[in-house]
Motif scaffolding. Structure first.
Motif, mmCIF file in Angstrom:
data_model
loop_
_atom_site.group_PDB
_atom_site.id
_atom_site.type_symbol
_atom_site.label_atom_id
_atom_site.label_comp_id
_atom_site.label_asym_id
_atom_site.label_seq_id
_atom_site.Cartn_x
_atom_site.Cartn_y
_atom_site.Cartn_z
ATOM 1 N N LYS A 127 56.820 7.159 -3.111
ATOM 2 C CA LYS A 127 55.414 7.577 -3.190
ATOM 3 C C LYS A 127 54.812 7.788 -1.811
ATOM 4 C CE LYS A 127 53.984 5.310 -7.518
ATOM 5 N NZ LYS A 127 52.964 4.390 -8.111
ATOM 6 N N GLU A 128 53.772 8.610 -1.791
ATOM 7 C CA GLU A 128 52.925 8.726 -0.611
ATOM 8 C C GLU A 128 51.798 7.714 -0.765
ATOM 9 O OE1 GLU A 128 53.221 10.687 2.031
ATOM 10 O OE2 GLU A 128 54.997 11.780 1.340
ATOM 11 N N LEU A 129 51.349 7.150 0.348
ATOM 12 C CA LEU A 129 50.266 6.161 0.273
ATOM 13 C C LEU A 129 49.033 6.722 -0.426
ATOM 14 C CD1 LEU A 129 50.288 4.274 3.704
ATOM 15 C CD2 LEU A 129 50.997 3.424 1.468
ATOM 16 N N LYS A 130 48.738 7.977 -0.150
ATOM 17 C CA LYS A 130 47.536 8.575 -0.747
ATOM 18 C C LYS A 130 47.651 8.713 -2.259
ATOM 19 C CE LYS A 130 49.168 13.224 0.433
ATOM 20 N NZ LYS A 130 48.872 14.433 1.243
ATOM 21 N N GLU A 131 48.878 8.568 -2.792
ATOM 22 C CA GLU A 131 49.068 8.639 -4.240
ATOM 23 C C GLU A 131 48.887 7.276 -4.899
ATOM 24 O OE1 GLU A 131 53.027 10.079 -4.582
ATOM 25 O OE2 GLU A 131 52.548 12.126 -3.968
ATOM 26 N N MET A 132 48.853 6.218 -4.093
ATOM 27 C CA MET A 132 48.752 4.864 -4.641
ATOM 28 C C MET A 132 47.298 4.427 -4.749
ATOM 29 S SD MET A 132 51.867 3.096 -2.454
ATOM 30 C CE MET A 132 51.704 1.512 -3.267
ATOM 31 N N THR A 133 47.021 3.566 -5.714
ATOM 32 C CA THR A 133 45.678 3.007 -5.843
ATOM 33 C C THR A 133 45.533 1.859 -4.852
ATOM 34 O OG1 THR A 133 46.312 1.345 -7.486
ATOM 35 C CG2 THR A 133 45.686 3.546 -8.308
ATOM 36 N N LEU A 134 44.298 1.490 -4.564
ATOM 37 C CA LEU A 134 44.047 0.362 -3.670
ATOM 38 C C LEU A 134 44.651 -0.925 -4.236
ATOM 39 C CD1 LEU A 134 40.388 0.971 -2.449
ATOM 40 C CD2 LEU A 134 42.479 1.042 -1.070
ATOM 41 N N ALA A 135 44.607 -1.061 -5.565
ATOM 42 C CA ALA A 135 45.170 -2.255 -6.207
ATOM 43 C C ALA A 135 46.679 -2.323 -5.974
ATOM 44 C CB ALA A 135 44.868 -2.249 -7.699
ATOM 45 N N GLU A 136 47.359 -1.178 -6.060
ATOM 46 C CA GLU A 136 48.807 -1.138 -5.821
ATOM 47 C C GLU A 136 49.120 -1.475 -4.365
ATOM 48 O OE1 GLU A 136 50.658 2.174 -8.823
ATOM 49 O OE2 GLU A 136 49.361 2.906 -7.211
ATOM 50 N N MET A 137 48.345 -0.911 -3.473
ATOM 51 C CA MET A 137 48.565 -1.168 -2.051
ATOM 52 C C MET A 137 48.293 -2.632 -1.705
ATOM 53 S SD MET A 137 47.347 2.241 0.055
ATOM 54 C CE MET A 137 45.789 2.580 -0.781
ATOM 55 N N ASP A 138 47.306 -3.209 -2.362
ATOM 56 C CA ASP A 138 46.932 -4.593 -2.075
ATOM 57 C C ASP A 138 48.056 -5.565 -2.417
ATOM 58 O OD1 ASP A 138 44.831 -6.403 -1.143
ATOM 59 O OD2 ASP A 138 44.895 -7.203 -3.188
ATOM 60 N N VAL A 139 48.852 -5.241 -3.436
ATOM 61 C CA VAL A 139 49.988 -6.099 -3.796
ATOM 62 C C VAL A 139 50.954 -6.204 -2.624
ATOM 63 C CG1 VAL A 139 52.016 -6.318 -5.279
ATOM 64 C CG2 VAL A 139 49.818 -5.626 -6.262
ATOM 65 N N PHE A 140 51.292 -5.072 -2.032
ATOM 66 C CA PHE A 140 52.227 -5.065 -0.910
ATOM 67 C C PHE A 140 51.588 -5.639 0.360
ATOM 68 C CE2 PHE A 140 53.997 -1.383 -3.429
ATOM 69 C CZ PHE A 140 55.084 -2.106 -3.917
ATOM 70 N N TRP A 141 50.283 -5.429 0.474
ATOM 71 C CA TRP A 141 49.570 -5.996 1.629
ATOM 72 C C TRP A 141 49.660 -7.522 1.599
ATOM 73 C CZ3 TRP A 141 47.621 -3.606 5.823
ATOM 74 C CH2 TRP A 141 46.791 -4.350 6.663
ATOM 75 N N GLU A 142 49.491 -8.110 0.428
ATOM 76 C CA GLU A 142 49.591 -9.555 0.295
ATOM 77 C C GLU A 142 51.010 -10.020 0.567
ATOM 78 O OE1 GLU A 142 47.220 -11.822 -0.065
ATOM 79 O OE2 GLU A 142 45.760 -10.179 0.096
ATOM 80 N N GLU A 143 51.994 -9.231 0.154
ATOM 81 C CA GLU A 143 53.392 -9.561 0.445
ATOM 82 C C GLU A 143 53.617 -9.586 1.952
ATOM 83 O OE1 GLU A 143 56.240 -7.041 -1.416
ATOM 84 O OE2 GLU A 143 55.578 -7.518 -3.479
ATOM 85 N N ALA A 144 53.049 -8.597 2.624
ATOM 86 C CA ALA A 144 53.211 -8.510 4.072
ATOM 87 C C ALA A 144 52.581 -9.724 4.756
ATOM 88 C CB ALA A 144 52.572 -7.222 4.592
ATOM 89 N N LYS A 145 51.429 -10.159 4.258
ATOM 90 C CA LYS A 145 50.758 -11.330 4.834
ATOM 91 C C LYS A 145 51.640 -12.577 4.677
ATOM 92 C CE LYS A 145 46.380 -11.994 3.924
ATOM 93 N NZ LYS A 145 45.104 -12.064 3.188
ATOM 94 N N GLN A 146 52.277 -12.704 3.499
ATOM 95 C CA GLN A 146 53.140 -13.846 3.290
ATOM 96 C C GLN A 146 54.370 -13.793 4.188
ATOM 97 O OE1 GLN A 146 52.410 -16.470 1.331
ATOM 98 N NE2 GLN A 146 50.448 -15.453 0.954
ATOM 99 N N ALA A 147 54.862 -12.571 4.420
ATOM 100 C CA ALA A 147 56.047 -12.413 5.271
ATOM 101 C C ALA A 147 55.763 -12.787 6.717
ATOM 102 C CB ALA A 147 56.548 -10.968 5.190
ATOM 103 N N GLN A 148 54.522 -12.553 7.136
ATOM 104 C CA GLN A 148 54.157 -12.886 8.513
ATOM 105 C C GLN A 148 53.900 -14.370 8.680
ATOM 106 O OE1 GLN A 148 50.790 -10.255 9.257
ATOM 107 N NE2 GLN A 148 52.101 -8.772 10.305
#
Length: 260
Positions: free
Chosen positions: A239-260
């Motif tokens: 997918k392109e980011l612009k095709e994703m909803t904010l809710a979908e992006m937020d899931v991965f954003w939270e994953e990234a926070k946990q990874a850091q």
């Protein structure tokens, strides 16, 4: 570690190489202080990056690049008869001795703040025709760094808050003034008040012994890491980011926070 003799030999080697390059290399022969200036700034930022990354091997390399520039400027100065590397070294030695009367004189100090205050007072006396402690703040500094230097310098002569709580109250006061202008929607006044908020926050950081520049860059790197993680996950999904909803992006954003 190297002995003093080895250190002096290494520095002498660098001076010799600089002489040779200036005489024989077409690029080095053409350089002037003006053409080197922007490169020096770039090298200094690269050193800053290495320090923030705590990459000591890279710090060593970048320090060499900065040292080369110092030697280069000194070589150019010697060619015009204005100064050479010995003058540069002796000048900073004399400055350090003069500004540390508690080490090389009979002045007594009890704290780091006493040292900083003496330093600024001595600098003001040294300045030729200077009437302000702020004349030593370079005009070309980035605004955030400049705010820090301004505050350090005025604090050095006693113009300062007494405790962090007072500075935090000032931050809140400036935030209130910003919000008032936001409601009115006056762009010029909003910008002015936003600047006041940032200046107050830089001051608060100083009282907390935090470098605002380092703190912001740390957040920049953190954001970049999380966003690039998000981009990678989107690519995995085709997918392109612009095709994703904010809710979908937020899931991965939270994953990234946990990874850091």
């Amino acid at each position: 570690m190297n002995t003093r003799e080895q250190k002096l030999q290494a520095f002498d080697r660098l001076l010799t190489i600089m002489d040779e390059l200036r005489e024989q290399c077409p690029w080095d022969k053409k350089q002037t202080m003006q053409t080197l200036r922007h490169l020096t700034i770039e090298e200094t930022y690269e050193l800053g990056d290495a320090i923030l990354e705590n990459d000591l091997e890279e710090v060593k390399k970048e320090l060499g690049d900065v040292l080369l520039h110092i030697v280069f400027y000194s070589k150019i100065g010697s060619e015009t008869g204005d100064f050479d590397i010995a003058d540069v070294c002796n000048n900073i030695c004399e400055k350090l001795i003069n500004r540390h009367p508690h080490i090389y004189g009979d002045v007594k100090v009890t704290s780091e703040e006493d040292v900083k205050r003496n330093w600024e007072n001595i600098k003001l006396k040294e300045g030729k025709g200077k009437t302000s402690v702020l004349e030593g703040v370079p005009k070309g500094l980035p605004a955030l760094v400049k705010a820090s230097r301004i505050q350090d310098k005025v604090a050095g002569v006693g113009f300062d808050w007494e405790k962090p709580e007072q500075v935090w109250e000032k931050v809140q006061e400036e935030l209130g003034e910003l919000q008032a202008e936001v409601k009115i929607n006056d762009q010029d006044k909003m910008e002015s008040e936003f600047g006041d908020v940032m200046f107050a926050m830089v001051n608060y950081a100083r009282f907390l012994n935090i470098s605002p520049e380092n703190a912001l860059e740390r957040t920049n790197k953190k954001f970049i890491g999380r966003f690039q993680y998000l981009e990678g996950k989107a690519k995995e999904l085709g997918k392109e980011l612009k095709e994703m909803t904010l809710a979908e992006m937020d899931v991965f954003w939270e994953e990234a926070k946990q990874a850091q």
